[in-house]
Design an enzyme around this catalytic site. Structure first.
Site, PDB file in Angstrom:
ATOM      1  N   TYR A  75       0.836  -1.212   0.000  1.00 62.02           N
ATOM      2  CA  TYR A  75       0.000   0.000   0.000  1.00 62.02           C
ATOM      3  C   TYR A  75       0.866   1.255   0.000  1.00 62.02           C
ATOM      4  O   TYR A  75       0.582   2.209  -0.706  1.00 62.02           O
ATOM      5  CB  TYR A  75      -0.956   0.018   1.203  1.00 62.02           C
ATOM      6  CG  TYR A  75      -1.947   1.158   1.077  1.00 62.02           C
ATOM      7  CD1 TYR A  75      -3.141   0.978   0.383  1.00 62.02           C
ATOM      8  CD2 TYR A  75      -1.661   2.421   1.590  1.00 62.02           C
ATOM      9  CE1 TYR A  75      -4.025   2.011   0.206  1.00 62.02           C
ATOM     10  CE2 TYR A  75      -2.548   3.472   1.411  1.00 62.02           C
ATOM     11  CZ  TYR A  75      -3.734   3.272   0.731  1.00 62.02           C
ATOM     12  OH  TYR A  75      -4.601   4.296   0.542  1.00 62.02           O
ATOM     13  N   THR A 128      -9.081  19.669 -24.118  1.00 62.95           N
ATOM     14  CA  THR A 128     -10.404  19.449 -23.508  1.00 62.95           C
ATOM     15  C   THR A 128     -10.356  19.318 -21.987  1.00 62.95           C
ATOM     16  O   THR A 128     -10.919  20.139 -21.267  1.00 62.95           O
ATOM     17  CB  THR A 128     -11.039  18.181 -24.108  1.00 62.95           C
ATOM     18  OG1 THR A 128     -10.107  17.103 -23.991  1.00 62.95           O
ATOM     19  CG2 THR A 128     -11.370  18.376 -25.582  1.00 62.95           C
TER      20      THR A 128
END
Ligand SMILES: *Cc1c(COP(=O)(O)O)cnc(C)c1O
Length: 459
Positions: A75, A128
């Site tokens: 993690y 965009t």
């Protein structure tokens, strides 16, 4: 003796192939209708050659795949993160790295940190997602690209350049304190993959330094930009792509990266900055939107593939073959008189739909229409870069961009030269029957980035 041409060729060979489904004209008719004449809504299974985008569609190398097996899926503090951090520092020269799930993840975090309501963000043509994140953060994008970029016929070699007079006007009008940064893309996507020169970047650096304005680099296609500098800019003929890439980055203060393009991976991106304070804030914010600062929404294996892909992306042989293939397709189209944006850009061929279909007014979506006709002809999937992509202004009016283009984007290391021939022939066939083609109307329009999900009907 006649001089024999020296062709480019791929610096790799093929180890595994992916079989494609061939379709008939009537199958394509049905598929296109069901997709609302929007190539984004086609099922990829129904596509023969997919030129929708070069984003995340590249073929990874055997080394990248081997790297995937070396994923450290802890993690926190994954080995692959430290490898990626080192690669970004060594190859691009940016000090601090925040991984993100893709480019727009980085744009979101950066825009939220640097932009205040009422700010102005000048840039060398909009993109965009980039502009949308700037607007959502309360800013306003202002186009400062040179006028040549808006003219598909103009053959200026660096159509990605900034017009410093336009920037100076903005600084005079709003004041430098209203401009948190200048947003600079290398290989300007919306202009047809057009490069910015080192000379222009240096001038921009000098100007922004004087006014205390940052430069943030949209480095999605920095290696392709470097190739054009090597080929076209005086003094760079003998420099390596790696050296030019590093020099480009050195004139900027930070970068957002969609690693799905140049960096040869299927997913991934990052934010990289030189400023500790911005880094600290970004490192904190990434936890909210992406994931812990040592994975940012990515698996360890994805970061490893990215680290290796970045290294491969700055190889001279790779980039020569990559852009060589794009130029091969462009020249083939020119040979058939198909109107395309010139000079040919780095990641695809942009067909000028206004010239291709002059009888269709822009409000009837000539580029959208052309993209659907190409698919109907051959199963080749392209995409619209025109009035649909440009979207609406804050006041609800449509943007009517000068450029109304269909983009034939070439994935990296995926298709062969024979595929390029098939594509050019399809464009030529549609061009032959162009007078019979009619425009479309939009029957469904989503609020954000409408080109992805809009639906159309033939007139
Ligand atoms: C693709 C792209 C982005 C956005 O990156 P994603 O990975 O698609 O989120 C930003 N800028 C440019 C120039 C791009 O081509």
């Amino acid at each position: 003796m006649k001089k024999i041409k020296q062709s480019w060729a791929e610096p790799y060979k093929i180890k595994m192939v992916e079989l494609l489904k061939m379709t008939t004209a009537s199958q394509r008719q049905k598929a296109m209708k069901e997709a609302g004449y929007n190539t984004f809504l086609l099922k990829s299974e129904d596509v023969y050659i997919d030129l929708l985008t070069d984003s995340g569609t590249s073929a990874m190398s055997d080394r990248q795949w081997a790297g995937m097996m070396m994923g450290d899926e802890a993690y926190a503090g994954s080995r692959n993160f430290y490898h990626l951090e080192e690669v970004v520092k060594n190859i691009y020269g940016y000090k601090y790295l925040i991984p993100t799930h893709q480019g727009r993840g980085a744009e979101n975090i950066l825009s939220k940190i640097l932009i205040k309501k009422g700010d102005i963000i000048p840039g060398n043509m909009y993109f965009t997602t980039t502009r949308l994140h700037q607007e959502l953060a309360g800013g306003k994008f202002e186009d400062i690209i040179i006028d040549e970029a808006h003219d598909p016929e103009n053959e200026f070699p660096f159509k990605g350049n900034v017009d410093l007079n336009k920037l100076e006007k903005l600084v005079k009008k709003y004041g430098a304190e209203k401009i948190p940064y200048v947003s600079i893309a290398t290989s300007v996507n919306m202009a047809g993959g057009q490069p910015i020169s080192i000379k222009n970047l240096k001038e921009l650096r000098a100007f922004t330094k004087k006014h205390g304005i940052r430069i943030i680099h949209d480095m999605t296609r920095v290696a392709e930009n470097a190739y054009f500098i090597q080929q076209r800019e005086k003094g760079f003929e003998k420099k390596s792509i790696a050296a030019i890439v590093k020099e480009i980055c050195s004139y900027t203060d930070g970068a957002t990266m969609s690693a799905k393009k140049d960096a040869l991976v299927n997913i991934g991106g990052f934010l990289a900055v030189n400023d500790w304070d911005v880094f600290e804030e970004a490192r904190n914010m990434v936890v909210v939107y992406e994931g812990l600062h040592t994975y940012g929404g990515l698996a360890g294996r994805d970061m490893e593939a990215m680290a290796i892909g970045i290294g491969e992306s700055v190889s001279d042989e790779h980039i020569k073959a990559r852009v060589g293939q794009v130029i091969y397709l462009g020249e083939k189209m020119i040979g058939y008189d198909v109107p395309i944006v010139k000079p040919i850009g780095g990641h695809g061929i942009f067909v000028d739909a206004k010239k291709f279909l002059p009888h269709i007014p822009q409000e009837n979506f000539p580029a959208q229409t052309l993209a659907s006709e190409i698919y109907l002809d051959s199963g080749v999937r392209t995409m619209e870069r025109g009035v649909v992509s440009a979207g609406r202004k804050a006041n609800g009016e449509n943007y009517f961009p000068k450029l109304e283009l269909v983009r034939f984007t070439i994935p990296r290391r995926v298709y062969t030269q024979a595929h390029m021939d098939v594509i050019a022939e399809s464009a030529a066939r549609v061009y032959d029957r162009r007078n019979k083609i009619r425009g479309m109307k939009m029957i469904y329009e989503p609020k954000y980035l409408r080109f992805f999900q809009a639906r159309f009907e033939k007139l």
